[in-house]
Design a protein around this motif. Structure first.
Motif, mmCIF file in Angstrom:
data_model
loop_
_atom_site.group_PDB
_atom_site.id
_atom_site.type_symbol
_atom_site.label_atom_id
_atom_site.label_comp_id
_atom_site.label_asym_id
_atom_site.label_seq_id
_atom_site.Cartn_x
_atom_site.Cartn_y
_atom_site.Cartn_z
ATOM 1 N N LEU A 392 0.821 -1.214 0.000
ATOM 2 C CA LEU A 392 0.000 0.000 0.000
ATOM 3 C C LEU A 392 0.851 1.259 0.000
ATOM 4 N N THR A 393 1.842 1.314 0.890
ATOM 5 C CA THR A 393 2.583 2.565 1.110
ATOM 6 C C THR A 393 3.909 2.628 0.377
ATOM 7 N N GLY A 394 4.437 1.484 -0.062
ATOM 8 C CA GLY A 394 5.720 1.470 -0.746
ATOM 9 C C GLY A 394 6.914 1.512 0.180
ATOM 10 N N ILE A 395 6.710 1.577 1.496
ATOM 11 C CA ILE A 395 7.831 1.520 2.433
ATOM 12 C C ILE A 395 8.026 0.077 2.868
ATOM 13 N N GLY A 396 8.987 -0.164 3.784
ATOM 14 C CA GLY A 396 9.227 -1.525 4.257
ATOM 15 C C GLY A 396 8.004 -2.109 4.945
ATOM 16 N N ASN A 397 7.922 -3.440 4.912
ATOM 17 C CA ASN A 397 6.814 -4.106 5.585
ATOM 18 C C ASN A 397 7.282 -4.735 6.901
ATOM 19 N N ARG A 398 6.366 -5.428 7.562
ATOM 20 C CA ARG A 398 6.693 -6.033 8.871
ATOM 21 C C ARG A 398 7.822 -7.057 8.726
ATOM 22 N N ARG A 399 7.848 -7.798 7.622
ATOM 23 C CA ARG A 399 8.900 -8.801 7.409
ATOM 24 C C ARG A 399 10.278 -8.135 7.352
ATOM 25 N N PHE A 401 11.066 -5.206 8.630
ATOM 26 C CA PHE A 401 11.377 -4.678 9.949
ATOM 27 C C PHE A 401 11.936 -5.763 10.861
ATOM 28 N N ASP A 402 11.282 -6.926 10.891
ATOM 29 C CA ASP A 402 11.744 -8.008 11.774
ATOM 30 C C ASP A 402 13.176 -8.415 11.431
ATOM 31 N N ARG A 403 13.493 -8.500 10.138
ATOM 32 C CA ARG A 403 14.851 -8.903 9.756
ATOM 33 C C ARG A 403 15.874 -7.831 10.134
ATOM 34 N N ARG A 404 15.527 -6.547 9.851
ATOM 35 C CA ARG A 404 16.469 -5.470 10.182
ATOM 36 C C ARG A 404 16.666 -5.338 11.680
ATOM 37 N N LEU A 405 15.607 -5.560 12.462
ATOM 38 C CA LEU A 405 15.744 -5.469 13.910
ATOM 39 C C LEU A 405 16.730 -6.512 14.416
ATOM 40 N N LEU A 410 22.232 -7.401 16.606
ATOM 41 C CA LEU A 410 23.567 -8.017 16.592
ATOM 42 C C LEU A 410 24.647 -6.934 16.555
ATOM 43 N N ARG A 411 24.411 -5.869 15.769
ATOM 44 C CA ARG A 411 25.398 -4.775 15.719
ATOM 45 C C ARG A 411 25.475 -4.057 17.063
ATOM 46 N N LEU A 412 24.334 -3.905 17.736
ATOM 47 C CA LEU A 412 24.329 -3.276 19.063
ATOM 48 C C LEU A 412 25.225 -4.065 20.018
ATOM 49 N N VAL A 413 25.078 -5.388 19.988
ATOM 50 C CA VAL A 413 25.868 -6.241 20.883
ATOM 51 C C VAL A 413 27.330 -6.226 20.486
ATOM 52 N N ARG A 414 27.611 -6.286 19.167
ATOM 53 C CA ARG A 414 28.995 -6.428 18.711
ATOM 54 C C ARG A 414 29.750 -5.093 18.714
ATOM 55 N N LEU A 415 29.081 -3.996 18.263
ATOM 56 C CA LEU A 415 29.775 -2.723 18.097
ATOM 57 C C LEU A 415 29.530 -1.747 19.253
ATOM 58 N N GLY A 416 28.508 -2.004 20.072
ATOM 59 C CA GLY A 416 28.257 -1.138 21.215
ATOM 60 C C GLY A 416 27.554 0.157 20.879
ATOM 61 N N PRO A 457 15.784 10.756 7.272
ATOM 62 C CA PRO A 457 16.382 10.680 5.932
ATOM 63 C C PRO A 457 17.675 9.862 5.845
ATOM 64 N N ARG A 458 18.244 9.445 6.981
ATOM 65 C CA ARG A 458 19.512 8.708 6.895
ATOM 66 C C ARG A 458 19.301 7.383 6.155
ATOM 67 N N ALA A 459 20.325 6.967 5.393
ATOM 68 C CA ALA A 459 20.211 5.725 4.635
ATOM 69 C C ALA A 459 20.069 4.516 5.543
ATOM 70 N N LEU A 460 20.673 4.594 6.756
ATOM 71 C CA LEU A 460 20.620 3.441 7.653
ATOM 72 C C LEU A 460 19.324 3.386 8.457
ATOM 73 N N ASP A 461 18.500 4.444 8.437
ATOM 74 C CA ASP A 461 17.226 4.426 9.160
ATOM 75 C C ASP A 461 16.188 3.625 8.375
ATOM 76 N N LEU A 462 15.341 2.905 9.079
ATOM 77 C CA LEU A 462 14.285 2.125 8.427
ATOM 78 C C LEU A 462 12.920 2.672 8.832
ATOM 79 N N VAL A 463 12.079 2.953 7.821
ATOM 80 C CA VAL A 463 10.678 3.334 8.049
ATOM 81 C C VAL A 463 9.826 2.215 7.460
ATOM 82 N N ALA A 464 8.972 1.624 8.290
ATOM 83 C CA ALA A 464 8.172 0.480 7.837
ATOM 84 C C ALA A 464 6.760 0.580 8.372
ATOM 85 N N ARG A 465 5.872 -0.112 7.679
ATOM 86 C CA ARG A 465 4.491 -0.218 8.154
ATOM 87 C C ARG A 465 4.417 -1.425 9.076
#
Length: 553
Positions: A392-399, A401-405, A410-416, A457-465
Motif C-alpha cells: 500500500l505505502t511502498g515503504i518496508g513491511n513487517r517482514r 522490519f523483523d529482519r532489520r531489527l 547483533l550490531r548493538l551487541v557487537r559494536l556497542g 532521511p539517513r540511509a541506515l534508518d528504516l521506516v516500515a508499516r
C-alpha cells in the motif's frame, strides 16, 4: 497467478484460497499432472511434503505437457511459504544440445587414430630416440611375436634382436651381428628408405621408412608376397606403399580441426588447410619457417583477436607464454564472436603441436544460458524486494522490519552502538475511514508514510508499516535525545500536512501518537522483544494521555 493456473488447468477450480498444499498436490497427482509420480504416487507425495516443509533448493520438473519448470520455494518469517515456477524448457533443451555437441567434439579427436588404424598397411612410428611409439593392428598381425613389446617402448635394435631370437628373421646371409650393424647404419642414413624382408610365416613385406621433422621415423609395411616375383606387381606394391604414406598425410589434412606444428625455434613447419581457413586474416603470414610471434603480430595488426583490443602487447605476452608453456586447453575469440578451443602440447624436440577446434556454437549457447541465468537472478532480486515492501505505502513491511531489527540488535551487541525505535499510531483512524471511506484512508496512510520517511532521511534508518495504521522507525546508532528529535520531526510533519479529520476529537486534522524506546549496549540492553514492548507501552501512554504527543519509554 494465471501462469500457475494454466499449468494445472484440469484442477483450476480447486485453486482457491483455503485449500491445503497436500490436498492440491494429491489432486494434481490424481489428474495425472505430475508424470514423475506415476507408479509411486504416495511415495512421491510424501517426498514432496518434506521438501515443502523445509525448502532446500530449486526443483526441476517435467510437466504433463512435456515442458520443464524450475520451482523455487522460500519460507517466510511468519511461517508461510512463497513459491515461484519458471519455464526453463529452452534452457534444458539447449543443455541437451550442448551435451551432444561435446560428444561430437570428443569423437573428432579420435578420427586421426581411427584413420591410422584403418590403413590397409602396417604402420609404425618411432621417436627421435628410435623407440617404438605406436603400431596399428595390421603391423601386429605381421609380427605377432613382437606385439607384447609395444607397451615397453623398445628401441628398434631391441625389437630386431627380439624378432631374431623368436625366429622371425629369415634370409640373412652371414653373421647376424654384421647384418644388424648394416641394417642400423642404413636406417640412420636418411629418409625415404625402402626394403624387402620375409616374416616368420613366409610373407614378403615391403617397408617404406621416412624421417619425421622431430627426428623420428614413420614406417609403412605392405604385404607383397603375391607380387614379389613379378616386377610389374612389385612396382604396384611400391606405389601402394607411397599411397599409404600419402593417406596418412591426407588423414591429417582431412581433420575437421585446424592443426599446426612449430619447431624448437618456434618456426612453423606444418599446418593443414583447415588451420589456414580458421586464421584467414593471417594467411599471408602462414609461411613455413615463420615464427609464431610474427604470425600473431600480423593477426593483431588486422584486428583478428578481439580479446587483445586496447591491450595488444600485454595480450601478446600472455599468449606467447601459454604457447611456450602449454597447459590446459584454452578458449580464443576471433572476430564476429567466433571461438576456438586450443589444445597445445610440447613435442619431444622442444617444438609445439596444436589443434584448433571451432567451438563457436558451444560458446554461444553457453552465453545464451548465462544471459538467461542473469535474467533469472535479476527476477529473484526483484521478487525479494517485493517481498520486503508494503504493497500500500511502498515503504518496508513487517517482514523487513523483523529482519532489520535482528541485524541491528547483533550490531548493538557487537559494536556497542545504541538502537532507538519509534512506534507510531494514527489517532482515531477508524473514524477517518468511517467518515471519508477506505480509499481516502489508503491515501492518508500513503501520505503519512511519505512524511515519516522524510523525517528520518539517513540511509541506515528504516521506516516500515508495522500493521494497519501503525508505523515503526528503526534508528541505529541513535540515543534517546536523537530519537526524540526524530519523533518531534515526525509529529510536526504530519501536523504541517493538515490532512483534514473533522471527527478526530484531538484536532481538526490527522494526528499521530508516538512511543519511543532506546536500547543501550551493555548488560542492561535486554532483548529486541523488550525494545518492542517498551516502545509499544510508551505509545499507549501517549494515547492514554490525550494522543497527539510523544512519550519516551
Amino acid at each position: 497467478n494465471n501462469d500457475f493456473r494454466s499449468l494445472y488447468g484440469p484442477m483450476a477450480a480447486e485453486l482457491v484460497p483455503g485449500r491445503s498444499f497436500e490436498a492440491l498436490i494429491r489432486s494434481a497427482v490424481a489428474h495425472g499432472l505430475v508424470p514423475e509420480a506415476a507408479g509411486r504416487e504416495e511415495a512421491w507425495i510424501g517426498e514432496r511434503l518434506l521438501l515443502a516443509a523445509a525448502p532446500a533448493g530449486p526443483i526441476v520438473r517435467r510437466m504433463s505437457d512435456g515442458r520443464w519448470r524450475r520451482i523455487v520455494e522460500q519460507r517466510l518469517t511468519d511461517g508461510s511459504r512463497i513459491g515461484f515456477s519458471v519455464d526453463i524448457t529452452e534452457q534444458v533443451e539447449q543443455q541437451h544440445e550442448l551435451d551432444i555437441a561435446r560428444r561430437e567434439s570428443e569423437l573428432a579427436t579420435q578420427r586421426l587414430h581411427d584413420a591410422i588404424e584403418a590403413l590397409p598397411a602396417g604402420f609404425e612410428l618411432w621417436d627421435s630416440d628410435d623407440r617404438l611409439v605406436m603400431t596399428n593392428s595390421v603391423m601386429r598381425e605381421f609380427y605377432p611375436q613382437l606385439a607384447h613389446l609395444e607397451a615397453a617402448r623398445p628401441t628398434f635394435e631391441e625389437t630386431v634382436r627380439a624378432n631374431h631370437a623368436a625366429g622371425g628373421l629369415s634370409g640373412i646371409d652371414g653373421n647376424f651381428e654384421d647384418w644388424l650393424a648394416q641394417r642400423l647404419a642404413a636406417r640412420r642414413s636418411g629418409p625415404g628408405r625402402m626394403a624387402l624382408h620375409q616374416t616368420a610365416d613366409g610373407r614378403t613385406i615391403r617397408t617404406h621408412e621416412r624421417r619425421t621433422v622431430d627426428g623420428g621415423i614413420v614406417a609403412v609395411r605392405i604385404d607383397v608376397s603375391e607380387v614379389y616375383e613379378q616386377k610389374a606387381l612389385a612396382d604396384a606394391a611400391r606405389d601402394a606403399a607411397e599411397r599409404a604414406t600419402t593417406r596418412l598425410a591426407d588423414a591429417i589434412e582431412a581433420l575437421p580441426d585446424g592443426f599446426a606444428v612449430f619447431d624448437a625455434e618456434d618456426r612453423l613447419i606444418l599446418c593443414n588447410e583447415r588451420y589456414r581457413e580458421i586464421y584467414r586474416d593471417s594467411g599471408p603470414a602462414l609461411v613455413l619457417g615463420t615464427r609464431f610471434e610474427a604470425i600473431l603480430r600480423y593477426g593483431l595488426a588486422r584486428g583478428q583477436y578481439p580479446q587483445a583490443l586496447g591491450r595488444e602487447e600485454e595480450w601478446l605476452d600472455e599468449r606467447l607464454y601459454r604457447h611456450r608453456h602449454p597447459g590446459p586447453a584454452m578458449l580464443q575469440e576471433l572476430a564476429g564472436n567466433h571461438w576456438l578451443r586450443i589444445d597445445e602440447r610440447l613435442t619431444r624436440d622442444g617444438g609445439v603441436a596444436g589443434v584448433r577446434t571451432d567451438v563457436t556454437e558451444l560458446v554461444r549457447r553457453e552465453q545464451d544460458l548465462q544471459r538467461l541465468n542473469t535474467q533469472l537472478d535479476k527476477t529473484n532480486v526483484q521478487l525479494e524486494v517485493l517481498s520486503d515492501t508494503d504493497g500500500l505505502t511502498g515503504i518496508g513491511n513487517r517482514r523487513k522490519f523483523d529482519r532489520r531489527l535482528a541485524e541491528e540488535w547483533l550490531r548493538l551487541v557487537r559494536l556497542g552502538h545504541p538502537l532507538a525505535m519509534l512506534l507510531i499510531d494514527v489517532d482515531h483512524f477508524k473514524r477517518f475511514n468511517d467518515l471519508h471511506g477506505h480509499q481516502a484512508g489508503d491515501d492518508a496512510l500513503r501520505r503519512v508514510a511519505g512524511l515519516l520517511r522524510g523525517s528520518a532521511p539517513r540511509a541506515l534508518d528504516l521506516v516500515a508499516r508495522y500493521g494497519g495504521e501503525e508505523f515503526v522507525l528503526l534508528l541505529p546508532a541513535t540515543d534517546a535525545a536523537g530519537a526524540m528529535r526524530v519523533a518531534q520531526r515526525c509529529l510536526a510533519a504530519v501536523d504541517a500536512a493538515a490532512i483534514e479529520h473533522t471527527d478526530s476529537g484531538v484536532a481538526a486534522h490527522l494526528t499521530i501518537s508516538i512511543g519511543v524506546a532506546v536500547a543501550q549496549p551493555g548488560p542492561g540492553a535486554g532483548t529486541a522483544e523488550q525494545l518492542i514492548r517498551a516502545a509499544d507501552a510508551a505509545m499507549y501512554r501517549a494515547k492514554n494521555d490525550g494522543r497527539h504527543r510523544v512519550m519516551l519509554g
